[in-house]
Scaffold this active site. Structure first.
Site, PDB file in Angstrom:
ATOM      1  N   LYS A 152      -2.938   8.988  -1.498  1.00 31.42           N
ATOM      2  CA  LYS A 152      -2.104  10.056  -1.013  1.00 31.42           C
ATOM      3  C   LYS A 152      -2.392  11.048  -0.189  1.00 31.42           C
ATOM      4  O   LYS A 152      -3.513  12.093  -0.710  1.00 31.42           O
ATOM      5  CB  LYS A 152      -0.573  10.205  -0.769  1.00 31.42           C
ATOM      6  CG  LYS A 152       0.619  10.002   0.153  1.00 31.42           C
ATOM      7  CD  LYS A 152       1.693  10.143  -0.310  1.00 31.42           C
ATOM      8  CE  LYS A 152       3.134  10.198   0.365  1.00 31.42           C
ATOM      9  NZ  LYS A 152       4.201  10.366   0.353  1.00 31.42           N
ATOM     10  N   ALA A 153      -2.831  11.942   0.879  1.00 34.87           N
ATOM     11  CA  ALA A 153      -3.735  12.609   1.194  1.00 34.87           C
ATOM     12  C   ALA A 153      -3.393  13.564   2.147  1.00 34.87           C
ATOM     13  O   ALA A 153      -2.387  12.501   3.449  1.00 34.87           O
ATOM     14  CB  ALA A 153      -4.868  12.436   1.270  1.00 34.87           C
TER      15      ALA A 153
END
Ligand code: E4P
Length: 220
Positions: A83-84
């Site tokens: 997750k960015a």
């Protein structure tokens, strides 16, 4: 529509994993903090409880740092999704990871243009935060509709719309109507989806009438 559970609480995940309704898990740094546990230990346990994607968020704010953290997170299990955040550093990391075949969930999306960038970067998922938009007095669901329309204009985009920051059953219904691919739900919201007062009332009446017959559906 896929359902993910939005929690890092392994007791909650264990409770719902057996229902066959849960396709994956999303976590974020706040949820990991709330669990009170070591990040690697809790993520490893979660990945053992569900076979679907488990989103684990990087906390570095520069691309190289994000890539280094992503490499470490990916060692946990094969079903980790990175997750960015939706920043230029996050998008750059997403592009590099996607080019290496890594699934990325781009998070903290609050506009259609941000979602367009995430798809360009090759994100596997885009997470529009509908509840937080509603909190500001705007219409979070309109963002889901906009992203759906844009992505449908460009069939080359493979990014799935992951409705996040869901607070109510109505958010789930409206996300499904708007064509979101996934909804990530707090366990209490998932539980509430099955609830209807007429279901409870009807069941009470059926059981009362059945009890009066004295019969059993099981062989004595
Ligand atoms: C999911 O990926 C998000 O981290 C989460 O849905 C955020 O929800 P919140 O706005 O209730 O914190």
């Amino acid at each position: 529509m896929k359902f993910f559970l939005d929690t890092a609480d392994t007791d909650e995940i264990r409770q719902y994993a057996g229902t066959g309704m849960i396709d994956g898990i999303t976590t974020n740094p706040s949820l990991i903090a709330k669990s009170g546990r070591d990040v690697f230990e809790v993520l490893e346990e979660i990945c053992g409880l569900v076979s679907g994607p488990v989103s684990a968020e990087v906390t570095a704010t520069d691309t190289d740092g994000m890539l280094a953290e992503a490499a470490r997170l990916r060692e946990i299990a094969g079903n980790i999704v990175i997750k960015a955040p939706l920043t230029w550093a996050g998008l750059t990391a997403t592009r590099k990871l996607a080019d290496d075949g890594v699934a990325v969930n781009v998070t903290l999306c609050f506009s259609a243009n941000q979602a367009l960038l995430a798809a360009k970067a090759g994100a596997a998922y885009i997470s529009p935060f509908i509840g937080r938009i509603d909190d500001m007095g705007a219409d979070g669901m309109e963002l889901i509709r906009e992203i759906r329309a844009i992505y449908d204009n460009y069939p080359d985009f493979k990014t799935e719309i992951l409705a996040a920051s869901i607070r109510t059953s109505a958010h789930v219904r409206d996300s499904a109507l708007a064509g979101a691919d996934v909804a990530t739900l707090p366990p209490a919201t998932l539980e509430a989806l099955a609830k209807h007062p007429l279901t409870d009332k009807g069941l009470d009446a059926f059981l009362k009438d059945w009890a009066a017959t004295g019969q059993s559906l099981l062989k004595e």
